[in-house]
Design an enzyme around this catalytic site. Structure first.
Site, short mmCIF file in Angstrom:
data_model
loop_
_atom_site.label_atom_id
_atom_site.label_comp_id
_atom_site.label_asym_id
_atom_site.label_seq_id
_atom_site.Cartn_x
_atom_site.Cartn_y
_atom_site.Cartn_z
N SER A 328 0.80 -1.23 0.00
CA SER A 328 0.00 0.00 0.00
C SER A 328 0.83 1.27 0.00
O SER A 328 0.31 2.35 -0.28
CB SER A 328 -0.93 0.01 1.21
OG SER A 328 -1.77 -1.11 1.13
N HIS A 371 -15.36 -0.57 2.02
CA HIS A 371 -15.26 0.73 2.66
C HIS A 371 -16.42 1.65 2.32
O HIS A 371 -16.47 2.79 2.78
CB HIS A 371 -13.96 1.41 2.25
CG HIS A 371 -12.74 0.75 2.81
ND1 HIS A 371 -12.07 -0.26 2.15
CD2 HIS A 371 -12.10 0.92 3.99
CE1 HIS A 371 -11.05 -0.65 2.88
NE2 HIS A 371 -11.04 0.04 4.01
N CYS A 384 -7.93 1.75 1.35
CA CYS A 384 -8.88 1.00 0.55
C CYS A 384 -8.22 0.57 -0.75
O CYS A 384 -7.59 1.38 -1.44
CB CYS A 384 -10.10 1.86 0.24
SG CYS A 384 -11.20 1.09 -0.96
#
Lengths: 649, 379
Positions: A328, A371, A384
């Protein structure tokens, strides 16, 4: 029978004639000898004089002192220490070698096997060959030998220089180590410096020692000596001193480096602190580490085996050589690529149902429940995945890869450490060349969250963070100065990114660590001037199958160590006026927020305060735990400092 | 044959003989000996030990021996020539059977007080025998094939024994000295032409035989020849001697590096610097001037010898003197050719200069006979 007078006369005349002919022949030979003498001694004299000088005069090298290495504050990291050894020459020992050796071993402790070997060598080798009887002898022992010299004929103490790393394991991966020149080294180097032919001459093997070798080595001095036919030195004719190697100052701060190394502890991890402004590498740690001094003195097989067999690979500088899917932490790249392309605005939202279905295949978000509707800020704060899948499908892999390269991923940063890796920012061509397969859209989706083909080193992640924090193409700089000459900084030119996009992205990163819904909220800094902005990353090292998903994903802690996720965290601080960029990768450490973010926060505070940070900078509920941790690290560092002092004494 | 054969008007007797010695030759020999002492002192690094002093003692003994032999009438030496030859051949046989092996060759017999090299002895006794032979042989028969075959046999017998030792240098010396005496004695030149032609044939055969089953020389001898022909081929082993020797000689230059300043010899680059290669030290330290001076001394000795030979009406005396002179000549010529790289390294010492006992004693004894011939020549 009596010879007649006439007979005698003719014979005498013939004899005289023949004798004169013979004399003539002899005269001819003498003439040849004389001419040959003239040829050799008069006509060719100059050439032979030269040859005689070449025979007689031998040029010996005087090894220069190797340059020292300092940290940014001038603290010595690599230096030369005198090393004493005891040599013995049989010719000068006056007959009884063993008697002298017995006397010597009564004065100085010498292991029996070494004594035996020396005795055998002394008897075997040529009489004028110096044999090392004892190596790395203490100053006291050397003095004893010097005082008792009359009783020890043929024994001579000798002083050489040996490399010593007073900071031990802290800088093992950065500075590297030296070792004796090997045949392999000589083969590798074109036209090697004659110095390298000196037996047991030490050169840099890895790290800065190896990469800046030429500078550190210096220039050899020479002395001309007269030698006899068997190569024995008769006298010194003259000498020309060499030039000592250049001193190298690193950008690393030894105190911070020491702290980072201690904070990583025995985990298999790497962490980097960059100065955002200049690109200076303030700390570059990889753990576990090792003591480079072991190598200088000749490492034992057992010690070496222990290092190579360790699954945490202590010999590998993971900070530059370790390549990990950035997970991420890559989302800033995807986001910025999309923002710069003008495809989205930060306020645009994407609906996250927990997965993205693409031509029959499901790409999951880490949060199974989804989400809901997320914009840039929330997607980054909550990490997300589906938001970025969506962006990736809109902009394509080429734009993502190009942005990654602009931010310093997928390119080799030129710092003088060994095996600095370039990483991978995948493109269609890359996949075709490497795997002989065509790019599929699923690859783009994977790349958008730093999985799939994307690979980056901790150093690259720190550079990316610094570039995001400054908007300039900051490059890492490890060497501050060589022989006092300041090296160019890595400040870099502006990247030409839209400042408002960057500002939005930074605000999103701030949310990661400061908003209640941020993945790294637990690792926030509450001291307002030093608040940090960052991003967590948890990168998978395995594929999760559909079957596994249906059963319920196995918890990370239940997997064997080498199959657990890597924990990553990147951040810059202070958030409003960035001074440092930090990246932390903990191999198979689990989640980025749980494993990497706290480490990064501690490092950030340590770097910003320049010392142990006050507990007030931490959220209240963490303080007691942090206090215990600080005390523990203090004790550990103090203990290491003490062993260092002992080692030097 | 007796003393009466001479048409002698006057022969000195008793101590008066000393006055009739060929003093120029004696003094020349002494000078050469002194050059030897000087060089041995130098190669020992400025020390009488280990070479110069023993050499002086031996030279003194040899010089005394020369004078004693000179006092003995020449006809005595002629009468013992055959016996001396027989003894030396017998010793050559003995050395073959019981001799000590030195430098890969059987060369000497240890007599306890000295090492006797029968091959050194043979050089002189061969010359004595040949001189006596041609003194005895009527002049008309000199070139008769039968009377040529006999001296050829006399030459080849010791030569063969020396060759199997093996000592190529000495065997060549024997052949050349013997041939020289035969030549001066008046043997028809056609024989020599034939031998030279045959010699060329042998050389060709020697080279052709190499590596075949009938190889004529030992491998080390071939290697010496190779090295001689191209010293650079093997600069560190066999060629080393020649290369270093030439460097020493050449680096001496015109005036030399000075007494005891020869780097090549002082630093041991020269092999066998006190024996076979002593000339290189001289040439290095005293340069062309020194080397040419020694050569001149040697040449003067030969000239005086030839002079006394051709003025001596006694055939034995003349032939003996020529034979000795040629032997002496061959010694220094071969040695100098060798160290200057013009001949293969065959292990011939520089006469009266190289360190060594038997060669010097035998040479001085031979010069004693030459002096005897001079003292007792018909007047």
């Amino acid at each position: 029978m009596r010879r007649t007078a006439k007979d005698s006369q003719t014979s005498s005349r013939s004899l005289t004639r023949r004798a004169l002919m013979l004399g003539g022949a002899q005269a001819a030979v003498v003439a040849v000898l004389g001419m040959r003498m003239r040829y050799l001694q008069v006509e060719q004299a100059d050439q032979f004089k030269l040859l005689a000088e070449e025979n007689r005069i031998n040029i010996r090298l005087i090894p220069p002192a190797r340059g020292q290495i300092y940290d940014r504050n001038g603290v010595v990291i690599a230096k030369n220490v005198p090393s004493y050894r005891i040599n013995m020459v049989r010719e000068d020992a006056g007959g009884d070698v063993d008697l002298v050796l017995r006397r010597l071993s009564a004065l100085v402790p010498i292991p029996p096997d070494q004594l035996e070997r020396a005795s055998a060598d002394l008897k075997r080798l040529r009489g004028d060959t110096p044999v090392t009887v004892a190596d790395r002898v203490s100053w006291d022992d050397i003095s004893k030998v010097a005082v008792n010299a009359p009783a020890l004929p043929g024994v001579s103490p000798e002083v050489g220089l040996s490399r010593h790393y007073p900071r031990g394991a802290d800088f093992a991966h950065v500075v590297g180590r030296v070792g004796p020149v090997s045949d392999y080294d000589l083969e590798r180097i074109e036209d090697p410096d004659p110095l390298l032919r000196i037996p047991r001459f030490q050169i840099g093997k890895v790290g800065v020692e190896a990469e800046v070798e030429e500078m550190l080595r210096g220039k050899a001095g020479t002395k001309r000596v007269e030698v006899n036919a068997s190569g024995r030195v008769m006298r010194e004719l003259d000498r020309r001193e060499g030039k000592a190697g250049a001193n190298v100052q690193l950008t690393v701060d030894h105190r911070l480096q020491d702290y980072v190394q201690a904070r990583l502890g025995e985990q298999s991890a790497a962490a980097i602190v960059l100065d955002c402004d200049s690109g200076d590498v303030l700390a570059i740690a990889s753990s576990p580490s090792y003591d480079p001094n072991l190598f200088v003195n000749g490492i034992s097989v057992a010690d070496y085996r222990a290092l190579t067999d360790n699954p945490y690979r202590p010999l590998v500088p993971k900070s530059v050589q370790g390549l990990y899917p950035p997970g991420s932490t890559f989302k800033m790249v995807t986001a910025l690529a999309a923002l710069e392309a003008g495809i989205i605005t930060p306020e645009d939202t994407v609906y996250c149902p927990g997965h993205l279905e693409l031509s029959g295949r499901k790409f999951h978000c880490w949060k199974r429940a989804g989400h809901g509707s997320v914009d840039l800020m929330n997607s980054l704060a909550e990490s997300c995945d589906v938001y970025y899948y969506d962006l990736a499908l809109k902009i394509g892999i080429d734009a993502i890869s190009a942005m990654a390269q602009r931010l310093g991923l997928g390119i080799r940063h030129n710092i003088p450490m060994s095996s600095v890796k370039a990483g991978v920012t995948p493109t269609r061509d890359y996949k075709r060349a490497r795997f002989a397969q065509d790019w599929v859209v699923g690859d783009t989706v994977n790349a958008s969250i730093g999985q799939g083909f994307v690979l980056a080193s901790p150093l690259q992640l720190a550079v990316m963070t610094a570039r995001l924090a400054t908007g300039r193409s900051v490059s890492p700089r490890l060497v501050k100065s060589i022989d006092g000459v300041e090296q160019p900084t890595g400040r870099g030119e502006p990247l030409g990114l839209d400042p408002s996009n960057l500002a939005k992205l930074r605000r999103a990163m701030f949310a990661v660590t400061n908003n209640r819904n941020g993945t790294a909220y637990g690792s926030r800094i509450i001291e307002d001037t030093f608040r940090m902005a960052g991003k967590t990353g948890t990168s998978q090292v395995r594929n999760i199958t559909e079957a596994e998903r249906r059963r319920g994903v196995t918890r990370n802690e239940d997997l064997p160590w080498e199959r657990r996720d890597h924990a990553l965290f990147v951040n810059f601080a202070p958030a409003d006026a960035p001074r440092i960029a930090v990246s932390v990768v903990i191999e198979h450490g689990g989640g980025g927020s749980a494993a990497a973010a706290p480490v990064a926060r501690d490092i950030t505070l340590q770097a910003l305060y320049g010392d142990t940070p006050p507990l007030a900078a931490y959220p209240e509920k963490d303080r007691s735990r942090i206090k215990a941790q600080q005390e523990r690290l203090q004790r550990e560092r103090q203990a290491r400092e003490d062993t260092r002092d002992r080692g030097r004494a | 044959m007796s003393y009466l054969e001479y048409t002698v008007k006057y022969v000195p007797t008793g101590p008066r003989k000393i006055l009739y010695l060929n003093w120029p030759i004696a003094l020349l020999l002494l000078s050469v000996g002194c050059v030897g002492f000087l060089m041995l002192y130098s190669v020992a690094g400025g020390s009488l030990q280990p070479w110069a002093e023993p050499q002086m003692k031996r030279f003194a003994a040899g010089f005394a021996l020369m004078l004693i032999i000179a006092m003995v009438p020449i006809w005595f030496w002629r009468n013992v020539a055959a016996l001396a030859y027989a003894v030396s051949v017998a010793l050559l046989f003995a050395v073959e059977l019981f001799g000590e092996v030195g430098m890969g060759a059987q060369r000497w017999i240890d007599l306890g007080f000295m090492r006797l090299q029968p091959s050194e002895l043979a050089k002189i006794t061969l010359v004595m025998l040949l001189a006596a032979y041609y003194d005895w042989l009527p002049i008309k028969k000199v070139s008769h094939p039968l009377w040529v075959a006999l001296p050829v046999f006399f030459i080849l017998l010791p030569t063969a024994l020396v060759v199997i030792q093996p000592d190529l240098g000495t065997s060549l010396l024997l052949v050349f000295a013997g041939a020289a005496v035969m030549f001066v004695a008046g043997v028809h030149w056609a024989y020599f032409a034939a031998v030279i032609a045959a010699g060329i044939g042998v050389v060709v055969a020697v080279f052709k035989s190499r590596g075949t089953s009938w190889q004529l020389l030992k491998d080390y001898q071939y290697r010496r020849i190779d090295t001689f022909l191209d010293p650079s081929q093997d600069p560190l082993n066999a060629g080393y001697h020649i290369t270093q020797s030439k460097i020493a000689l050449g680096s001496g230059g015109w005036g030399g590096k000075g007494f005891m300043q020869g780097t090549q010899s002082r630093l041991n680059f020269l092999p066998e610097k006190h024996t076979d290669f002593i000339f290189t030290t001289l040439a290095e330290e005293f340069g062309f001037i020194g080397a040419a001076s020694l050569l001149t001394l040697y040449a003067l000795i030969i000239i005086f010898c030839i002079n006394t030979a051709i003025t001596n009406k006694d055939r034995f005396s003349a032939l003996l003197t020529i034979g000795i002179a040629v032997t002496f000549f061959l010694f220094f010529a071969v040695n100098m050719l060798m160290v200057m790289g013009l001949a293969p390294v065959v292990g011939v010492p520089l006469p009266l200069v190289s360190y060594g006992g038997s060669a010097m004693l035998v040479l001085l004894a031979a010069f004693g006979m030459m002096q005897s011939a001079h003292v007792h020549k018909p007047r």
